[in-house]
Design an enzyme around this catalytic site. Structure first.
Site, mmCIF file in Angstrom:
data_model
loop_
_atom_site.group_PDB
_atom_site.id
_atom_site.type_symbol
_atom_site.label_atom_id
_atom_site.label_comp_id
_atom_site.label_asym_id
_atom_site.label_seq_id
_atom_site.Cartn_x
_atom_site.Cartn_y
_atom_site.Cartn_z
ATOM 1 N N PHE A 149 -31.789 -11.414 -50.858
ATOM 2 C CA PHE A 149 -30.902 -10.288 -50.555
ATOM 3 C C PHE A 149 -29.448 -10.750 -50.574
ATOM 4 C CE2 PHE A 149 -28.634 -7.728 -47.265
ATOM 5 C CZ PHE A 149 -28.643 -6.529 -47.945
ATOM 6 N N GLU B 210 -12.929 -6.004 -50.822
ATOM 7 C CA GLU B 210 -12.686 -7.404 -51.170
ATOM 8 C C GLU B 210 -11.656 -7.553 -52.283
ATOM 9 O OE1 GLU B 210 -16.789 -7.318 -49.315
ATOM 10 O OE2 GLU B 210 -15.772 -6.131 -50.873
ATOM 11 N N MET C 34 0.195 5.193 -69.817
ATOM 12 C CA MET C 34 0.292 4.345 -70.999
ATOM 13 C C MET C 34 -0.800 4.678 -72.007
ATOM 14 S SD MET C 34 2.163 2.082 -72.451
ATOM 15 C CE MET C 34 3.078 1.030 -71.323
#
Length: 623
Positions: free
Chosen positions: A154, A92, A520
């Site tokens: 759930f 996602e 970095m």
């Protein structure tokens, strides 16, 4: 839980938008309210899911990025027959960043879809990223059925509550009849005023229930009236200051790009002759090659840009927010400057730096009206000579140009790789960067001549942004070459989306700047932690785990590797010749290269270092 009332639009200063005009002003560069058709289609009986999909179609959505799951599954059935293309991502987070990349490349609203619980919470990072960078995004999430809300069912998560601080607005739909209006409002909110992400959470039983789809809906957004046109008195005062300043600077932020104001910016700059500084989010808003461009300000900006801001007597800030990476230690920033601050979001004006002339308005209108006002000032003979200012700035540009040292151990220079990539690929491509050293080098050593050719995660600094954002940009601009410049650390966070690219026919090109470390962080350990390299070595050099070429091939891509300067050009050209598959190049570079110039965090811009142990000399008497 109930759907937020319109009053919640003003729950914080960031959300509040004081204004003089109604939403949907036709001349707004980002207006995106749904068009009213000549004839209204008859209302139709559909499921809530059907109403959702029909609303997306009516809004002109051509693509969404997402993953199905239990709560959102009803929406996927009508989506099967829809004209809207659905791209099945592998995570996602990838869906959210892909929607962001699509939006940044096209200027349109990006759309992502996830299910409830963990699906929705996996969108939190890209939503926060879009919020920080003012990207128009609509995230649609499934929710457990209404009777189960609040029971710890759930895969239940209060995504509305979770995202309240990081969305421009969000909705929990309680009735299927609301879906067309809510979707239209979400798109309008996301794309007008200061753009940003909007979340629409829809319970599963609402998606399943029968409802009536009717279009177009009537938007109900009391209190949301973005100010587009600036106040004339403030514009005239700004023009007066511009005409009298001896050390002026145009400080340009990402709002200029979002407003489509780049042409006006160039006219204003050339009319006034004022130096232009573009932030990390504004690269491409003003051509890098232009004589008046000083470069990028801030922590890794050019010496001329940093000192130009620091020693200015007038800063005209256009669509910028004076963030900490630009100002350095705030109480020492530009001590002698009068500030004209123009922004569409009134909450930004005066938030970090006092604005002597605050201007609320869309950057395109602000710049157009400034052009007219400055022209009137000049016609009246009111102007000043800034040639001495340019002499000082040109001297700095000549003495402290951007550059780098070749690695003493014979390893491949990452700056050389990125510089040659920009030179070979050219200014018409879209470049997408992850976060870290490679991001800064990409901002420094590629010339950005056009708007919407540089995409990056500026505000949130999200590792893992580049690959899915490049995917979204390529979907939005299929005829444009899209390169992601990523670090080996960032690349390992979201490279699974290359499988999506391979299967969906999205031929992005990825340059992995592989220095074997979290670069970095390692640079800061070198400079500030006595070279104690705690947990920054990734093993991509020493053990070649993972082997990026093999990984690329396993994900359906073409994998290439380059380890010396002699092979850089031909490797890039080989990647450019492949247009039917994603390409990944593993550029194995030295681990000790650093990003310079640098203003250490928390220090004044006066403390800028041109290179390690090298402070620029700057004659204060000349200023």
């Amino acid at each position: 839980m109930t759907r937020p009332t319109p009053e919640t639009l003003a729950h914080s200063a960031r959300r509040a938008r004081t204004a003089a005009e109604a939403p949907g002003d036709a001349d707004h560069a980002r207006a995106a309210a749904p068009a009213v058709p000549a004839t209204r289609p008859a209302p139709a009986q559909v499921s809530g899911a059907g109403s959702l999909v029909r609303s997306l179609e009516a809004l002109g959505v051509d693509v969404v990025f997402g993953i199905p799951g239990g709560a959102i599954l009803p929406a996927y059935d009508p989506l099967y027959d829809s004209t809207v293309r659905h791209i099945l991502v592998r995570h996602e987070q990838g869906a959210g960043h892909a929607a962001t990349g699509y939006a940044q490349a096209t200027g349109r609203v990006g759309v992502c879809i996830a299910t409830s619980g963990p699906g929705a919470t996996n969108l939190v990072t890209p939503i926060a990223d879009a919020y920080m960078d003012s990207v128009p995004l609509v995230a649609i999430t499934g929710q457990v059925a209404r009777p189960s809300i609040g029971t710890d069912a759930f895969q239940e998560a209060d995504i509305q509550g979770i995202t309240l601080p990081i969305t421009k607005h969000n909705f929990l739909v309680q009735d299927g009849g609301e879906i067309p209006r809510v979707l239209a409002e979400a798109f309008h909110l996301a794309s007008t005023g200061r753009p940003g992400p909007v979340l629409v959470d829809i319970p599963k039983d609402v998606l399943q229930a029968s409802t009536t789809f009717a279009w177009p809906p009537v938007l109900d957004l009391p209190g949301y009236r973005p100010t587009l046109h600036p106040h004339g008195k403030q514009i005239r005062e700004a023009a007066r200051l511009i005409s009298g300043a001896r050390r002026p600077v145009l400080y340009v932020g990402g709002g200029v790009l979002k407003a489509g104001a780049t042409e006006g910016l160039r006219k204003l700059a050339e009319l006034t002759g004022i130096p232009v500084i573009t932030t990390l989010m504004a690269l491409g808003a003003f051509p890098d090659s232009h004589r008046q461009h000083l470069g990028m300000p801030g922590m890794h900006g050019t010496v001329a840009a940093v000192y130009g801001l620091q020693k200015a007597d007038l800063i005209v800030a256009l669509g910028a927010r004076f963030d900490d990476r630009v100002t350095g230690k705030l109480d020492s920033f530009a001590p002698d400057a009068i500030v004209v601050h123009a922004d569409i979001d009134p909450a930004e004006i005066g938030k970090n730096r006092h604005a002597d002339v605050p201007i609320v308005g869309d950057a395109r209108h602000v710049i157009d009206e400034l052009l007219a006002a400055v022209t009137a000032e000049r016609a009246a003979g009111r102007t000043t000579d800034i040639s001495d200012w340019w002499t000082q700035l040109d001297d700095l540009r000549e003495r402290y140009p951007l550059g780098y040292e070749e690695p003493s151990d014979g390893t491949l220079s990452p700056q050389y790789v990125i510089k040659r990539l920009g030179e070979i690929v050219g200014p018409d491509a879209i470049y997408v960067a992850g976060v870290g050293q490679h991001q800064m080098w990409a901002s420094q050593f590629i010339s950005y001549e056009k708007p919407q050719t540089w995409l990056n995660s500026g505000g949130l600094g999200t590792m893992g942004y580049a690959v899915p954002a490049a995917m979204g940009a390529k979907v939005g601009k299929p005829d444009t070459v899209v390169w992601a410049i990523d670090g080996d650390g960032c690349f390992q966070m979201t490279n699974q989306e290359l499988a999506t690219c391979a299967l969906e026919g999205i031929p992005v090109k990825i340059a992995v700047i592989n220095n074997g470390n979290l670069g970095m962080v390692r640079q800061w350990q070198t400079l500030f932690y006595n070279e104690r390299y705690s947990n920054t070595e990734l093993g991509t050099h020493k053990h070649r785990i993972p082997d990026f070429v093999k990984l690329a091939e396993a994900l359906g891509c073409v994998g290439l590797r380059c380890e010396n300067a002699e092979d850089v050009d031909k490797t890039i050209e080989a990647a450019m010749s492949i247009n039917d598959a994603p390409v990944v190049i593993d550029f194995v570079v030295g681990k000790d290269a650093m990003v310079w110039p640098m203003v250490p965090a928390g220090t004044s811009n006066d403390e800028i270092m041109f290179a390690r142990g090298v402070r620029p000399t700057f004659d204060e008497d000349d200023i």
